[in-house]
Write a protein that holds these residues in place. Sequence first.
Motif, PDB file in Angstrom:
ATOM      1  N   GLY A 134      56.582  51.943  39.369  1.00 27.18           N
ATOM      2  CA  GLY A 134      57.957  51.576  39.043  1.00 27.18           C
ATOM      3  C   GLY A 134      58.026  50.465  38.023  1.00 27.18           C
ATOM      4  N   SER A 135      57.191  49.433  38.194  1.00 28.54           N
ATOM      5  CA  SER A 135      57.206  48.321  37.243  1.00 28.54           C
ATOM      6  C   SER A 135      56.656  48.754  35.892  1.00 28.54           C
ATOM      7  N   TYR A 136      55.656  49.630  35.897  1.00 36.62           N
ATOM      8  CA  TYR A 136      55.069  50.121  34.647  1.00 36.62           C
ATOM      9  C   TYR A 136      56.076  50.972  33.864  1.00 36.62           C
ATOM     10  N   PHE A 137      56.696  51.932  34.539  1.00 31.47           N
ATOM     11  CA  PHE A 137      57.664  52.807  33.856  1.00 31.47           C
ATOM     12  C   PHE A 137      58.852  52.001  33.331  1.00 31.47           C
ATOM     13  N   TRP A 164      53.498  44.943  29.927  1.00 29.12           N
ATOM     14  CA  TRP A 164      53.258  45.068  31.371  1.00 29.12           C
ATOM     15  C   TRP A 164      52.011  44.272  31.720  1.00 29.12           C
ATOM     16  N   LEU A 165      52.196  43.228  32.514  1.00 27.40           N
ATOM     17  CA  LEU A 165      51.117  42.328  32.890  1.00 27.40           C
ATOM     18  C   LEU A 165      50.621  42.640  34.300  1.00 27.40           C
ATOM     19  N   VAL A 166      49.391  42.268  34.569  1.00 29.24           N
ATOM     20  CA  VAL A 166      48.844  42.323  35.929  1.00 29.24           C
ATOM     21  C   VAL A 166      48.368  40.927  36.303  1.00 29.24           C
ATOM     22  N   ARG A 167      48.817  40.480  37.462  1.00 31.48           N
ATOM     23  CA  ARG A 167      48.428  39.173  37.985  1.00 31.48           C
ATOM     24  C   ARG A 167      47.898  39.342  39.402  1.00 31.48           C
ATOM     25  N   MET A 168      46.747  38.770  39.685  1.00 31.98           N
ATOM     26  CA  MET A 168      46.159  38.878  41.012  1.00 31.98           C
ATOM     27  C   MET A 168      46.613  37.683  41.855  1.00 31.98           C
ATOM     28  N   GLU A 169      47.360  37.975  42.914  1.00 31.26           N
ATOM     29  CA  GLU A 169      47.919  36.909  43.743  1.00 31.26           C
ATOM     30  C   GLU A 169      46.956  36.591  44.886  1.00 31.26           C
ATOM     31  N   LEU A 215      38.418  46.274  42.724  1.00 32.24           N
ATOM     32  CA  LEU A 215      38.754  47.635  43.128  1.00 32.24           C
ATOM     33  C   LEU A 215      40.184  47.992  42.724  1.00 32.24           C
ATOM     34  N   ILE A 216      41.109  47.059  42.882  1.00 32.22           N
ATOM     35  CA  ILE A 216      42.498  47.287  42.482  1.00 32.22           C
ATOM     36  C   ILE A 216      42.582  47.563  40.989  1.00 32.22           C
ATOM     37  N   LEU A 217      41.871  46.784  40.191  1.00 31.74           N
ATOM     38  CA  LEU A 217      41.898  46.977  38.740  1.00 31.74           C
ATOM     39  C   LEU A 217      41.284  48.325  38.361  1.00 31.74           C
ATOM     40  N   LYS A 218      40.200  48.708  39.022  1.00 31.60           N
ATOM     41  CA  LYS A 218      39.588  50.015  38.758  1.00 31.60           C
ATOM     42  C   LYS A 218      40.545  51.147  39.131  1.00 31.60           C
ATOM     43  N   THR A 219      41.307  50.942  40.212  1.00 31.21           N
ATOM     44  CA  THR A 219      42.268  51.969  40.640  1.00 31.21           C
ATOM     45  C   THR A 219      43.392  52.117  39.616  1.00 31.21           C
ATOM     46  N   LEU A 220      43.916  51.006  39.123  1.00 32.30           N
ATOM     47  CA  LEU A 220      44.953  51.070  38.087  1.00 32.30           C
ATOM     48  C   LEU A 220      44.431  51.812  36.853  1.00 32.30           C
ATOM     49  N   GLU A 221      43.191  51.542  36.485  1.00 28.58           N
ATOM     50  CA  GLU A 221      42.604  52.233  35.332  1.00 28.58           C
ATOM     51  C   GLU A 221      42.451  53.721  35.605  1.00 28.58           C
ATOM     52  N   ALA A 222      42.070  54.079  36.848  1.00 23.98           N
ATOM     53  CA  ALA A 222      41.910  55.493  37.201  1.00 23.98           C
ATOM     54  C   ALA A 222      43.230  56.244  37.093  1.00 23.98           C
ATOM     55  N   TYR A 223      44.339  55.525  37.336  1.00 20.65           N
ATOM     56  CA  TYR A 223      45.673  56.134  37.241  1.00 20.65           C
ATOM     57  C   TYR A 223      46.297  55.921  35.855  1.00 20.65           C
ATOM     58  N   HIS A 224      45.496  55.410  34.936  1.00 20.32           N
ATOM     59  CA  HIS A 224      45.910  55.186  33.547  1.00 20.32           C
ATOM     60  C   HIS A 224      47.117  54.252  33.443  1.00 20.32           C
ATOM     61  N   LEU A 225      47.139  53.282  34.340  1.00 16.64           N
ATOM     62  CA  LEU A 225      48.145  52.220  34.271  1.00 16.64           C
ATOM     63  C   LEU A 225      47.453  51.011  33.644  1.00 16.64           C
ATOM     64  N   PHE A 226      47.404  51.002  32.329  1.00 18.62           N
ATOM     65  CA  PHE A 226      46.654  49.992  31.597  1.00 18.62           C
ATOM     66  C   PHE A 226      47.558  48.804  31.284  1.00 18.62           C
ATOM     67  N   TRP A 227      47.080  47.626  31.616  1.00 16.76           N
ATOM     68  CA  TRP A 227      47.881  46.413  31.462  1.00 16.76           C
ATOM     69  C   TRP A 227      47.665  45.797  30.086  1.00 16.76           C
ATOM     70  N   ASP A 228      48.596  44.935  29.733  1.00 20.91           N
ATOM     71  CA  ASP A 228      48.534  44.212  28.458  1.00 20.91           C
ATOM     72  C   ASP A 228      47.973  42.815  28.705  1.00 20.91           C
ATOM     73  N   GLY A 229      47.132  42.337  27.807  1.00 21.42           N
ATOM     74  CA  GLY A 229      46.595  40.992  27.925  1.00 21.42           C
ATOM     75  C   GLY A 229      45.567  40.866  29.041  1.00 21.42           C
ATOM     76  N   GLU A 230      45.245  39.623  29.390  1.00 26.05           N
ATOM     77  CA  GLU A 230      44.251  39.349  30.416  1.00 26.05           C
ATOM     78  C   GLU A 230      44.900  39.255  31.793  1.00 26.05           C
ATOM     79  N   VAL A 231      44.140  39.625  32.798  1.00 28.01           N
ATOM     80  CA  VAL A 231      44.598  39.474  34.182  1.00 28.01           C
ATOM     81  C   VAL A 231      44.575  37.990  34.550  1.00 28.01           C
ATOM     82  N   VAL A 232      45.651  37.515  35.147  1.00 23.44           N
ATOM     83  CA  VAL A 232      45.748  36.128  35.614  1.00 23.44           C
ATOM     84  C   VAL A 232      45.426  36.095  37.105  1.00 23.44           C
TER      85      VAL A 232
END
Length: 295
Positions: A25-28, A37-42, A56-73
């Motif tokens: 939802g946030s990606y679309f 679209w940023l990804v931040r690890m809380e 593992l979460i980052l690998k899963t996002l990549e597997a679903y082709h939800l590619f983030w912009d910039g560096e993960v915080v």
Amino acid sequence: MDYVGRFAPSPSGPLHFGSLVAALGSYFQAKSQHGTWLVRMEDLDPPREMPGAADLILKTLEAYHLFWDGEVVYQSQRHPIYQSQIEEWLTQQEAYYCQCTRKQIKADGGYYLGHCRDKHLQAEGCAVRIKVDTPITEFYDLKHGRIAIPQAIAEEDFIIKRRDGLYAYNLAVVIDDIEQGVTEIVRGADLIEPTGRQIGLYNTLGKTPIQYLHLPLAVTENGAKLSKQNHAEGISLDNPIPTLLEAMRFLGFSLPKGMNTAKIDEIIAWGIEQWHLTQLPEATQITTLFSNRVS
């Protein structure tokens, strides 16, 4: 202003179906507006975190082709920033130390009644609370419109640093969203309640509050939220398309025939083009059996 959205999971376990719904939802929403679209690890709560979950979460996002912009915080790397703000508020007497226990608060009806506000306690053995002098009793959600916040919750001086030294979610998320330039938050409806507190922190910091969109929450047949604490199973990395399509249906997409044979990039591109808020279900909770079918 350019659109900046984000997905901010907690690494307490693998990405499950409910988290995928929030990520999608946030990606679309971001990409349909040609935004970032940023990804931040809380990762604020080490005792609840699972070793290796963040990767593992980052690998899963990549597997679903939800590619983030910039560096993960990573919030675990930002403790000095949170502490600096707390110390500023303590100096200005906008925050204070509190020694009240959960048992005491429960005895008062479940809400903190401000017992320590004027005691001028020292740090040892205490949490830190922010003073709430101007309660936020409602806010506007892009899907659900005006949402009222119960007065008792709105008026409560809430914790921004726990007595065990861990920083509170409400504090960290607002500071990070401001610093990262986030313009809109798209997340699950389980986070409706703290929205008023977060808007209040924007005001305290002298910043203009941003927009909020709360997506329907995936729940089990007995009404429990799909979450890592409730042992929701991780989603498949090896065969993502069936799970991706199920999550898109959950978000109200009417998928055309043959979509299950399309390539994942084609599905994502179609979702960006077709996304609109009117498609989202009106309900804030939707029962799903999907968590029991994922391996």
